[in-house]
Every structure is written in C-alpha cells, then in structure tokens.
Motif scaffolding. Sequence first.
Motif, PDB file in Angstrom:
ATOM      1  N   GLU A 233       0.828  -1.200   0.000  1.00 61.18           N
ATOM      2  CA  GLU A 233       0.000   0.000   0.000  1.00 61.18           C
ATOM      3  C   GLU A 233       0.867   1.256   0.000  1.00 61.18           C
ATOM      4  OE1 GLU A 233      -3.195   2.713   0.246  1.00 61.18           O
ATOM      5  OE2 GLU A 233      -2.977   0.677  -0.538  1.00 61.18           O
ATOM      6  N   LEU A 234       1.954   1.244   0.752  1.00 60.39           N
ATOM      7  CA  LEU A 234       2.844   2.396   0.778  1.00 60.39           C
ATOM      8  C   LEU A 234       3.520   2.606  -0.575  1.00 60.39           C
ATOM      9  CD1 LEU A 234       4.492   1.906   4.293  1.00 60.39           C
ATOM     10  CD2 LEU A 234       2.747   3.577   3.657  1.00 60.39           C
ATOM     11  N   LEU A 235       3.880   1.528  -1.224  1.00 65.27           N
ATOM     12  CA  LEU A 235       4.459   1.649  -2.559  1.00 65.27           C
ATOM     13  C   LEU A 235       3.433   2.197  -3.539  1.00 65.27           C
ATOM     14  CD1 LEU A 235       6.513  -1.678  -2.738  1.00 65.27           C
ATOM     15  CD2 LEU A 235       7.406   0.650  -2.478  1.00 65.27           C
ATOM     16  N   ARG A 236       2.182   1.782  -3.391  1.00 72.24           N
ATOM     17  CA  ARG A 236       1.121   2.307  -4.258  1.00 72.24           C
ATOM     18  C   ARG A 236       0.938   3.799  -4.049  1.00 72.24           C
ATOM     19  NH1 ARG A 236      -3.598   4.210  -4.271  1.00 72.24           N
ATOM     20  NH2 ARG A 236      -3.806   4.070  -1.997  1.00 72.24           N
ATOM     21  N   VAL A 237       0.944   4.234  -2.788  1.00 71.06           N
ATOM     22  CA  VAL A 237       0.799   5.664  -2.486  1.00 71.06           C
ATOM     23  C   VAL A 237       1.964   6.452  -3.077  1.00 71.06           C
ATOM     24  CG1 VAL A 237       0.776   7.375  -0.624  1.00 71.06           C
ATOM     25  CG2 VAL A 237      -0.566   5.273  -0.405  1.00 71.06           C
ATOM     26  N   ALA A 238       3.174   5.898  -2.982  1.00 69.36           N
ATOM     27  CA  ALA A 238       4.346   6.579  -3.545  1.00 69.36           C
ATOM     28  C   ALA A 238       4.198   6.747  -5.055  1.00 69.36           C
ATOM     29  CB  ALA A 238       5.609   5.792  -3.214  1.00 69.36           C
ATOM     30  N   ARG A 239       3.717   5.715  -5.737  1.00 69.02           N
ATOM     31  CA  ARG A 239       3.505   5.819  -7.180  1.00 69.02           C
ATOM     32  C   ARG A 239       2.425   6.850  -7.489  1.00 69.02           C
ATOM     33  NH1 ARG A 239       3.933   0.115  -6.679  1.00 69.02           N
ATOM     34  NH2 ARG A 239       1.658  -0.091  -6.780  1.00 69.02           N
ATOM     35  N   GLU A 240       1.361   6.814  -6.719  1.00 66.43           N
ATOM     36  CA  GLU A 240       0.243   7.743  -6.917  1.00 66.43           C
ATOM     37  C   GLU A 240       0.694   9.195  -6.766  1.00 66.43           C
ATOM     38  OE1 GLU A 240      -2.978   8.705  -3.759  1.00 66.43           O
ATOM     39  OE2 GLU A 240      -3.744   6.997  -4.893  1.00 66.43           O
ATOM     40  N   CYS A 241       1.636   9.437  -5.868  1.00 67.76           N
ATOM     41  CA  CYS A 241       2.142  10.788  -5.627  1.00 67.76           C
ATOM     42  C   CYS A 241       3.292  11.172  -6.552  1.00 67.76           C
ATOM     43  CB  CYS A 241       2.625  10.910  -4.179  1.00 67.76           C
ATOM     44  SG  CYS A 241       1.339  10.714  -2.930  1.00 67.76           S
ATOM     45  N   GLY A 242       3.678  10.253  -7.438  1.00 62.98           N
ATOM     46  CA  GLY A 242       4.788  10.536  -8.333  1.00 62.98           C
ATOM     47  C   GLY A 242       6.133  10.556  -7.642  1.00 62.98           C
ATOM     48  N   ALA A 243       6.243   9.821  -6.528  1.00 63.98           N
ATOM     49  CA  ALA A 243       7.484   9.836  -5.752  1.00 63.98           C
ATOM     50  C   ALA A 243       8.081   8.446  -5.593  1.00 63.98           C
ATOM     51  CB  ALA A 243       7.225  10.450  -4.383  1.00 63.98           C
ATOM     52  N   ALA A 244       7.731   7.522  -6.482  1.00 62.92           N
ATOM     53  CA  ALA A 244       8.217   6.144  -6.341  1.00 62.92           C
ATOM     54  C   ALA A 244       9.737   6.070  -6.339  1.00 62.92           C
ATOM     55  CB  ALA A 244       7.649   5.271  -7.462  1.00 62.92           C
ATOM     56  N   ASP A 245      10.388   6.967  -7.078  1.00 64.42           N
ATOM     57  CA  ASP A 245      11.848   6.950  -7.140  1.00 64.42           C
ATOM     58  C   ASP A 245      12.496   7.639  -5.944  1.00 64.42           C
ATOM     59  OD1 ASP A 245      10.895   9.435  -7.897  1.00 64.42           O
ATOM     60  OD2 ASP A 245      12.544   9.819  -9.297  1.00 64.42           O
ATOM     61  N   ARG A 246      11.674   8.211  -5.049  1.00 65.53           N
ATOM     62  CA  ARG A 246      12.212   8.909  -3.876  1.00 65.53           C
ATOM     63  C   ARG A 246      11.817   8.233  -2.565  1.00 65.53           C
ATOM     64  NH1 ARG A 246      10.555  14.166  -2.954  1.00 65.53           N
ATOM     65  NH2 ARG A 246       8.816  14.201  -4.411  1.00 65.53           N
ATOM     66  N   VAL A 247      11.179   7.068  -2.660  1.00 69.98           N
ATOM     67  CA  VAL A 247      10.764   6.327  -1.467  1.00 69.98           C
ATOM     68  C   VAL A 247      11.461   4.974  -1.452  1.00 69.98           C
ATOM     69  CG1 VAL A 247       8.836   5.233  -0.257  1.00 69.98           C
ATOM     70  CG2 VAL A 247       8.538   7.494  -1.302  1.00 69.98           C
ATOM     71  N   LEU A 248      12.234   4.723  -0.417  1.00 68.07           N
ATOM     72  CA  LEU A 248      12.965   3.458  -0.283  1.00 68.07           C
ATOM     73  C   LEU A 248      12.497   2.738   0.973  1.00 68.07           C
ATOM     74  CD1 LEU A 248      15.228   1.482  -1.026  1.00 68.07           C
ATOM     75  CD2 LEU A 248      16.826   2.966   0.192  1.00 68.07           C
ATOM     76  N   LEU A 249      11.980   1.524   0.790  1.00 66.18           N
ATOM     77  CA  LEU A 249      11.583   0.678   1.911  1.00 66.18           C
ATOM     78  C   LEU A 249      12.706  -0.325   2.141  1.00 66.18           C
ATOM     79  CD1 LEU A 249       7.798   0.068   1.091  1.00 66.18           C
ATOM     80  CD2 LEU A 249       8.895   2.017   2.204  1.00 66.18           C
ATOM     81  N   ALA A 250      13.440  -0.138   3.222  1.00 65.46           N
ATOM     82  CA  ALA A 250      14.655  -0.914   3.449  1.00 65.46           C
ATOM     83  C   ALA A 250      14.403  -2.290   4.042  1.00 65.46           C
ATOM     84  CB  ALA A 250      15.600  -0.125   4.357  1.00 65.46           C
ATOM     85  N   GLY A 251      13.161  -2.565   4.471  1.00 64.20           N
ATOM     86  CA  GLY A 251      12.864  -3.852   5.068  1.00 64.20           C
ATOM     87  C   GLY A 251      13.139  -3.858   6.557  1.00 64.20           C
ATOM     88  N   ALA A 252      12.849  -5.009   7.171  1.00 61.90           N
ATOM     89  CA  ALA A 252      13.039  -5.144   8.614  1.00 61.90           C
ATOM     90  C   ALA A 252      14.521  -5.144   8.967  1.00 61.90           C
ATOM     91  CB  ALA A 252      12.377  -6.432   9.105  1.00 61.90           C
ATOM     92  N   CYS A 253      14.825  -4.695  10.166  1.00 63.45           N
ATOM     93  CA  CYS A 253      16.206  -4.617  10.623  1.00 63.45           C
ATOM     94  C   CYS A 253      16.291  -5.163  12.042  1.00 63.45           C
ATOM     95  CB  CYS A 253      16.700  -3.178  10.571  1.00 63.45           C
ATOM     96  SG  CYS A 253      18.418  -2.976  11.063  1.00 63.45           S
ATOM     97  N   GLU A 254      16.945  -6.288  12.198  1.00 60.80           N
ATOM     98  CA  GLU A 254      17.129  -6.863  13.527  1.00 60.80           C
ATOM     99  C   GLU A 254      18.156  -6.036  14.296  1.00 60.80           C
ATOM    100  OE1 GLU A 254      18.652 -11.031  15.607  1.00 60.80           O
ATOM    101  OE2 GLU A 254      18.857 -10.732  13.446  1.00 60.80           O
ATOM    102  N   ASP A 255      17.802  -5.636  15.518  1.00 57.40           N
ATOM    103  CA  ASP A 255      18.736  -4.852  16.312  1.00 57.40           C
ATOM    104  C   ASP A 255      18.640  -5.261  17.781  1.00 57.40           C
ATOM    105  OD1 ASP A 255      20.622  -2.443  16.131  1.00 57.40           O
ATOM    106  OD2 ASP A 255      19.367  -1.983  17.876  1.00 57.40           O
ATOM    107  N   PRO A 256      19.776  -5.656  18.398  1.00 54.69           N
ATOM    108  CA  PRO A 256      21.098  -5.723  17.785  1.00 54.69           C
ATOM    109  C   PRO A 256      21.181  -6.828  16.744  1.00 54.69           C
ATOM    110  CG  PRO A 256      21.147  -6.675  19.980  1.00 54.69           C
ATOM    111  CD  PRO A 256      19.798  -6.055  19.829  1.00 54.69           C
ATOM    112  N   PRO A 257      22.020  -6.625  15.708  1.00 58.53           N
ATOM    113  CA  PRO A 257      22.107  -7.628  14.644  1.00 58.53           C
ATOM    114  C   PRO A 257      22.753  -8.910  15.139  1.00 58.53           C
ATOM    115  CG  PRO A 257      23.776  -5.936  14.347  1.00 58.53           C
ATOM    116  CD  PRO A 257      22.899  -5.474  15.476  1.00 58.53           C
TER     117      PRO A 257
END
Length: 377
Positions: A233-257
Amino acid sequence: MKVLHVITGLGIGGAEQQLRLLLRHLPVQHGVVTLTNPGVVAAGIESDGTPVTHLGMAGNRDLGALPRLARIVRQGRYDLVHTHLYRACVYGRLAARLAGVRRVIATEHSLGEAQIEGRPLSAGTRALYLASERLGTSTVAVSPSVARRLADWGVPPARIQVVPNGIETGRFAYDARARRLTRGVLGIPEDAYVVGGVGRLAPGKKFDRLVRAVASVPEARLLLVGDGEHREELLRVARECGAADRVLLAGACEDPPSVASLGPSLPELLSAMDAFVSTSPDETFGLAVVEALAAGLPVLYVACPAIDDLPPDAAPGARRIGESVPELISALRGIRDARLARLPQPAAAHRYDIARSAGQLLSLYDQAVHGTPSPAK
C-alpha cells in the motif's frame, strides 16, 4: 536466580528486540519460551547464549498450551516468571500458578489509548487481562503514560512499576563513515536530503501520511526501515504521488544484529538519515524516537510518551507536531531549509540506556524473590 521469560512471539518487533537487549544486560540465569513464531529474534537470543523453547501454540484459544507451559516452568525450577505481551501475560501467569511459582512479573509493552498491540481494545480483552493480572506479583509499565492507562483500566497503582524501555546508547552515536557506506549500499546520493522513519509497516503507524508529505517536499527522499502488511500500500501511495523513485523501503532490521544479519544495522541506517519522523498517533513508548535522538537527528513526532514524560530540555532535538499531511509538509520544509547539523546525544538518550533499565528490573526481581531490592543502577 533463575528467570523464565514467556513472550507471545519472537519475530522482529519492538517488544521482542527489547527482551533480547534485556537478556544481554541482566546478570541472572534465563530461559525463554515463545508461544508462537520463533523468528529471527529467537535465533539472535540463542546466538547470545540463552535457550529458547517454542511452545507451538495454535491460537489464542489453544488451551492445551497451558499445561505444556506449566510443565516447562515446573521442570525448570524457576524462581520467577517474567511475561511479555498480552497473550503471554494471560497464559504465563496461569501456567506459573499451576506450576507453583507465585512470583510473576509482567511487562506491558503495548497498551495505547485505544489499542493493545495494534488491536482495538474491548471489554472482554480488559476483563481477561485484569483477571490474570491478579495472579501476578507486579506489572511493569514501559512509561508513565502506560502506567496511567493500566491504573485507568483497574490495575491497582501499588502493583504497577515503571521500568522504561532502553537502548544501547553508545551504539547509536552518529558515524560519518557509516553514513557514506550505508548510502552507497542503498544507492542514495551523498548530497540527498533523507527523511527517515522506523517501525512496522502497519496502518496504525500512518506512514502513508509521511509518504505523501515527503512527495510534496522537492528533493527530499524517504527511507523507511521496517516491514509489514502495509508495504504494498505504501508503494502504491508513492507511485500515486509521483514519488516512487524517492521512497525506499529498506525492510526489517534486527537490532542488535545477529551474526547472520545482512545489510546495514539500525545505527548505520540512522546515520544515513538527515531527519527523523514518527507519524504514529498512538504510541506506548516511542523507542524509535529515542534511538533517532541518540543518533543526533532532529526529530518530528506525533506521539511519544518517552519524550513527553520528560522535562522539555531533556530532548532539545525533538518537536511534537500535528498528524495531518499539511502539518507534516510544513515541518519537513522547515527542517530541510534549516539543514540542521548533527546534535550531541541528549539527556533523554542516556536516561533510557538499557543498562539503567536492566538495573531497575533486577531490583524488582530481587524484591519479588528475596524481599529486598538490589541497589538500582
């Protein structure tokens, strides 16, 4: 002292990673039982040297899990049971009582104004929680705000103790080299203005508003750290706003790794950002905000009890804002134009160091088991 921790699941999440941090800083003998989902945090806990048992619970009404859990408590001869998250608190308190262990501490990680662990509150949820709470020794709230909500629910104030969540403060200090390397790995230009956010990609976090706001701020990029059902859904919103190339979803991050972790760590990802925004309107603590402040970032937040419960000068880099998209746009433009330098770690970051929280918890353990608290650290 032997302590058994019981938690609902061990996938990547705030409560789950907080448990792993505590285990690394509490000088007692531990065991861990996860009712469901022995995910990557379970692997991290085991790599740290603490055994994890998967109970294999099929669902909320899997009553067969209760005697299995009681048997683990009894056979382990534990002095105390410490439960985390709603389902584990309900079943863990009952199992401890069945096993003859009367010292039970429960941490309430996720009680918001209108939700618990992201689910709407109900009369039945509250009644079951209160019925099982009476079987424990005390209930730990991760912030004064959560303590007030517990008291409003009907938990006797004398049974509520506040032990805040914590971070390994030193790990989050800004690192210019990590900034360059992380941006290189992610394909982010060195001169880009990067707005960041951290959390589960779920509707309640309102990250869609942040996507729309960043889309309206020229040259700004968004780096979101986390995963969840709202990703597409967030990727869809980014495309809808014309900002798909400016939105990066890095995924989950285990911390501490853990040793097997791939990609940048959370401190490295925070070093790669220029500003941090928390859009969630209903938080029980706001650990991501504290981590961002420890990284020296200017922070905008909609709700964060961890900061609101402190004196104003404890977190000079944080500013509370409204939750509407126009308000987010205005705030983002302001900090973009200011191009703020990295700030020193504020008092809030040191107040919430995990060693301090572990010391407070150890004092509660000693008081429950021996009747005398150890000196708080």
